[in-house]
Enzyme design. Structure first.
Site, short mmCIF file in Angstrom:
data_model
loop_
_atom_site.label_atom_id
_atom_site.label_comp_id
_atom_site.label_asym_id
_atom_site.label_seq_id
_atom_site.Cartn_x
_atom_site.Cartn_y
_atom_site.Cartn_z
N ASP A 105 -80.16 29.05 84.91
CA ASP A 105 -81.22 29.47 83.98
C ASP A 105 -82.57 29.41 84.68
OD1 ASP A 105 -82.51 28.25 80.79
OD2 ASP A 105 -82.34 30.28 81.59
N LYS A 150 -84.33 34.80 88.15
CA LYS A 150 -83.20 35.75 88.07
C LYS A 150 -82.79 36.25 89.45
CE LYS A 150 -83.90 34.47 84.12
NZ LYS A 150 -83.22 33.16 83.91
N ASN A 183 -79.47 34.75 80.22
CA ASN A 183 -80.33 35.92 80.45
C ASN A 183 -79.69 37.04 81.26
OD1 ASN A 183 -82.49 33.28 81.02
ND2 ASN A 183 -82.70 34.56 79.21
C1 LIG Z 1 -91.29 34.18 81.69
O1 LIG Z 1 -90.48 35.18 81.11
C2 LIG Z 1 -90.19 34.92 79.75
C3 LIG Z 1 -89.34 36.04 79.22
C4 LIG Z 1 -90.00 37.14 78.66
C5 LIG Z 1 -89.25 38.19 78.10
C6 LIG Z 1 -87.86 38.14 78.10
C7 LIG Z 1 -87.20 37.04 78.66
C8 LIG Z 1 -87.94 36.00 79.23
C9 LIG Z 1 -87.17 34.85 79.81
C10 LIG Z 1 -86.18 34.23 79.02
C11 LIG Z 1 -85.44 33.18 79.52
O2 LIG Z 1 -84.47 32.55 78.78
C12 LIG Z 1 -85.67 32.69 80.81
N1 LIG Z 1 -84.92 31.63 81.30
C13 LIG Z 1 -85.20 31.16 82.54
N2 LIG Z 1 -86.14 31.66 83.35
C14 LIG Z 1 -86.89 32.73 82.94
O3 LIG Z 1 -87.78 33.17 83.70
C15 LIG Z 1 -86.67 33.28 81.61
C16 LIG Z 1 -87.41 34.37 81.10
MG LIG Z 2 -83.12 31.38 80.02
#
Ligand SMILES: COCc1ccccc1-c1cc(O)c2[nH]cnc(=O)c2c1
Ligand SMILES: [Mg+2]
Length: 214
Positions: free
Chosen positions: A141, A144, A170
């Protein structure tokens, strides 16, 4: 100076959760993220899938890549028997400082070792530094673009054994296409997709569960 979102999340935990009660910490963070400020915790919907995978596996040795504020760390650690160990890696020092306090508020510090630094620096040191032979469960997590290289690095370091389960967050949003293509096409993995939603939203996201076949 203005507080950060992780600091405001920790304040909500201290205000609304009971010390030593992991479920109240989880509920306080989910309430904060739904009603105050969105934050990138796995959340309650995908979190329930994470819970079922961990409960079914009963892992002794767990690695989490990407701690953030410690929400999934608490979700996983609360399900582990007291002798089990969870090592969680976080690159961002500010996130790590908040996560330590969230994990401590939940009363789970005895089962969790939070390590600050880059996954690619620490994965090769798991054996000599932490006395880990292989992991039973790995939760991905973090960044990416690190899912695939870190998975290959864990393979090369002999940290995966027949039956080790990788669970990746994700895989749709933000998405990890290179990792998905690898675990879904490699003869060394049995992979399946759990369709869900991006935490606290209606957008599609999901978890990919991949069993290493050795
Ligand atoms: C900083 O972006 C946030 C975001 C923005 C839009 C969509 C998804 C995410 C997102 C969602 C997650 O669960 C995540 N888990 C771990 N590292 C991540 O960067 C991450 C990003
Ligand atoms: Mg995540």
């Amino acid at each position: 100076t203005r507080s950060t979102r992780p600091q405001r999340l920790l304040n909500a935990v201290r205000k609304h959760a009971t010390r030593g009660d992991p479920q109240s910490v989880i509920s306080a963070i989910d309430h904060f993220c739904r009603h105050s400020e969105w934050a990138m915790n796995i959340g309650d919907e995908k979190g329930s899938i994470l819970d079922s995978v961990v409960s079914e596996l009963n892992p002794e040795k767990v690695l989490e890549l990407g701690t953030y504020c410690g929400y999934s760390t608490v979700r996983i650690a609360r399900l582990l028997p007291p002798g089990a160990r969870l090592i969680t890696l976080e690159f961002n020092a500010d996130y790590a400082a908040i996560a330590r306090q969230v994990i401590a508020w939940a009363g789970l510090e005895d089962r969790v070792q939070l390590v600050e630094g880059a996954s690619e620096d620490w994965i090769p040191r798991m054996k000599e530094h932490f006395g880990i032979e292989t992991f039973d469960f790995v939760f991905l997590d973090h960044w990416k673009d690190r899912y695939l290289p870190d998975t290959k690095l864990m393979e090369d370091c002999g940290l995966l054994r027949k039956g080790t389960v990788l669970l990746a967050d994700n895989v749709i949003c933000p998405g990890v296409p290179d990792y998905l293509q690898y675990v879904r096409n490699s003869l060394s993995y049995k992979s399946c997709y759990f369709k869900s939603h991006l935490e606290y939203t209606k957008a599609e996201d999901g978890l990919e569960k991949s069993v290493f076949l050795g």
